[in-house]
Motif scaffolding. Structure first.
Motif, PDB file in Angstrom:
ATOM      1  N   THR A   9      -0.990  11.420  -3.676  1.00 15.32           N
ATOM      2  CA  THR A   9       0.385  11.452  -3.162  1.00 15.32           C
ATOM      3  C   THR A   9       0.915  12.887  -2.999  1.00 15.32           C
ATOM      4  O   THR A   9       1.989  13.069  -2.438  1.00 15.32           O
ATOM      5  CB  THR A   9       1.329  10.682  -4.102  1.00 15.32           C
ATOM      6  OG1 THR A   9       1.098  11.122  -5.442  1.00 15.32           O
ATOM      7  CG2 THR A   9       1.090   9.189  -4.027  1.00 15.32           C
ATOM      8  N   LYS A  10       0.165  13.875  -3.458  1.00 14.55           N
ATOM      9  CA  LYS A  10       0.646  15.260  -3.405  1.00 14.55           C
ATOM     10  C   LYS A  10       1.039  15.702  -1.987  1.00 14.55           C
ATOM     11  O   LYS A  10       2.088  16.346  -1.810  1.00 14.55           O
ATOM     12  CB  LYS A  10      -0.418  16.198  -3.999  1.00 14.55           C
ATOM     13  CG  LYS A  10      -0.032  17.673  -4.058  1.00 14.55           C
ATOM     14  CD  LYS A  10       1.100  17.939  -5.042  1.00 14.55           C
ATOM     15  CE  LYS A  10       1.239  19.403  -5.424  1.00 14.55           C
ATOM     16  NZ  LYS A  10       1.137  20.377  -4.341  1.00 14.55           N
ATOM     17  N   ASN A  15       0.838  -1.201   0.000  1.00 16.84           N
ATOM     18  CA  ASN A  15       0.000   0.000   0.000  1.00 16.84           C
ATOM     19  C   ASN A  15       0.872   1.250   0.000  1.00 16.84           C
ATOM     20  O   ASN A  15       2.103   1.161  -0.102  1.00 16.84           O
ATOM     21  CB  ASN A  15      -0.943  -0.004   1.217  1.00 16.84           C
ATOM     22  CG  ASN A  15      -0.201  -0.243   2.527  1.00 16.84           C
ATOM     23  OD1 ASN A  15       0.922   0.215   2.700  1.00 16.84           O
ATOM     24  ND2 ASN A  15      -0.811  -0.972   3.443  1.00 16.84           N
ATOM     25  N   LEU A  16       0.213   2.402   0.129  1.00 13.98           N
ATOM     26  CA  LEU A  16       0.937   3.671   0.064  1.00 13.98           C
ATOM     27  C   LEU A  16       1.945   3.815   1.203  1.00 13.98           C
ATOM     28  O   LEU A  16       3.072   4.286   0.995  1.00 13.98           O
ATOM     29  CB  LEU A  16      -0.071   4.830   0.070  1.00 13.98           C
ATOM     30  CG  LEU A  16       0.451   6.246  -0.146  1.00 13.98           C
ATOM     31  CD1 LEU A  16       1.317   6.347  -1.395  1.00 13.98           C
ATOM     32  CD2 LEU A  16      -0.722   7.234  -0.227  1.00 13.98           C
ATOM     33  N   ASP A  17       1.567   3.399   2.410  1.00 10.55           N
ATOM     34  CA  ASP A  17       2.510   3.454   3.537  1.00 10.55           C
ATOM     35  C   ASP A  17       3.728   2.575   3.264  1.00 10.55           C
ATOM     36  O   ASP A  17       4.861   2.954   3.576  1.00 10.55           O
ATOM     37  CB  ASP A  17       1.824   2.993   4.831  1.00 10.55           C
ATOM     38  CG  ASP A  17       0.811   4.006   5.351  1.00 10.55           C
ATOM     39  OD1 ASP A  17       0.896   5.182   4.958  1.00 10.55           O
ATOM     40  OD2 ASP A  17      -0.079   3.611   6.137  1.00 10.55           O
ATOM     41  N   GLY A  18       3.471   1.404   2.665  1.00 16.71           N
ATOM     42  CA  GLY A  18       4.577   0.515   2.321  1.00 16.71           C
ATOM     43  C   GLY A  18       5.482   1.109   1.266  1.00 16.71           C
ATOM     44  O   GLY A  18       6.705   0.900   1.288  1.00 16.71           O
ATOM     45  N   ALA A  19       4.891   1.874   0.350  1.00 15.26           N
ATOM     46  CA  ALA A  19       5.688   2.526  -0.698  1.00 15.26           C
ATOM     47  C   ALA A  19       6.579   3.608  -0.105  1.00 15.26           C
ATOM     48  O   ALA A  19       7.748   3.759  -0.504  1.00 15.26           O
ATOM     49  CB  ALA A  19       4.770   3.120  -1.758  1.00 15.26           C
ATOM     50  N   VAL A  20       6.041   4.373   0.831  1.00 19.16           N
ATOM     51  CA  VAL A  20       6.851   5.404   1.505  1.00 19.16           C
ATOM     52  C   VAL A  20       8.058   4.744   2.168  1.00 19.16           C
ATOM     53  O   VAL A  20       9.203   5.172   1.990  1.00 19.16           O
ATOM     54  CB  VAL A  20       6.004   6.169   2.552  1.00 19.16           C
ATOM     55  CG1 VAL A  20       6.900   7.053   3.416  1.00 19.16           C
ATOM     56  CG2 VAL A  20       4.940   7.012   1.863  1.00 19.16           C
TER      57      VAL A  20
END
Length: 284
Positions: A166-167, A143-148
């Motif tokens: 993501t902005k 997910n997005l947290d994992g991508a960060v």
């Protein structure tokens, strides 16, 4: 009261569902519609449809077409968002990579295989004449947290996700966006399990009538830009730009679009066969 389970990403595109649920519009029609957020995106929703965990999904067009071709017992019943999705291509803020060309042959973070972040990496690679076998590598980050975490820790080099979602991460100096990659077709559709269509056609039509009534006038809801800005932690000017670019739909997906999606996925070796239009789309 008929229980119906629906899934979608927790993003501004789906605010209309939240508003209609909050207003009790489905319950007024005898439908207990339960929404579930899928932070893992399209790949996790495809799995949920297959398993019967949800009856319906608001899902990326290319992802559900791929999964229906591969046996998902569901059909597209409507386009939800007609306009393309603008995928931002992101790197860690301190990354040495500054352009698309720099990313050739590096590792893309993806939420899961079959997800939009996975499929659009192929579209982006083809757009830039990369070798699809040699220049694409993947790291599953869920997910997005994992991508960060993955980009900051160096487990992956770039990540594709909807640019307005993501902005805030870009604004905070965690990600840096090097480019954009719009989808070559309408971005979100509503997909429904075949079993649900067969047994609950009246309820399905009612649900679609309610959501379509809201999306057809969505932009004229008083202070909708401020509501989105507050709810999704977006700058007001970003929300206003997004609203200008986004068009909802109340119609089904046409045959030429399904042909275009399948041709592109087939060309990229993402699917190994193509289906007929009625095998993918159910006309209500």
């Amino acid at each position: 009261m008929k229980n119906v389970k629906i899934g979608g990403v927790p993003e501004h595109f789906n605010l209309a569902w939240y508003l209609t649920l909050k207003n009790g519009e489905y319950k007024d029609e005898g439908i207990n519609l339960r929404w579930k957020d899928y932070y893992g995106g399209t790949g996790s929703m495809c799995k949920a449809l297959r398993n019967g965990d949800i009856d319906m999904a608001v899902i990326l067009t290319e992802g559900i077409v791929k999964d229906i071709v591969e046996g998902n017992p569901s059909k597209i019943v409507q386009v939800f968002v007609q306009s393309p999705l603008i995928w931002g291509i992101h790197v860690a803020n301190d990354s040495k990579y500054t352009s698309i060309n720099d990313l050739k042959g590096t590792k893309a973070a993806i939420s899961r295989y079959g997800s939009g972040s996975h499929l659009m990496a192929y579209i982006n690679a083809q757009n830039n004449d990369w070798n699809l076998e040699e220049d694409l590598n993947f790291e599953v980050v869920k997910n997005l947290d994992g991508a960060v975490e993955g980009l900051v820790d160096g487990k992956a080099d770039y990540f594709m996700w909807e640019k307005f979602t993501t902005k805030p991460i870009v604004d905070k100096g965690v990600f840096r966006r090097v480019d954009n990659c719009p989808t070559p077709w309408p971005c979100f559709v509503i997909a429904v399990r075949d079993e649900f269509i067969e047994n609950n056609l009246e309820e399905l039509n009612t649900i679609l009538d309610i959501i379509n009534n809201t999306t057809s006038d969505f932009k004229s809801i008083p202070s909708i830009d401020k509501t989105i800005s507050n709810r999704y932690d977006q700058k007001l000017e970003d929300v206003q730009e997004w609203l200008n670019l986004t068009e909802w739909s109340q119609e089904n997906i046409d045959k030429s679009t399904i042909t275009n999606v399948q041709n592109k996925l087939f060309e990229l070796n993402i699917i190994d066969k193509k289906l007929q239009y009625p095998e993918i789309v159910y006309k209500l």
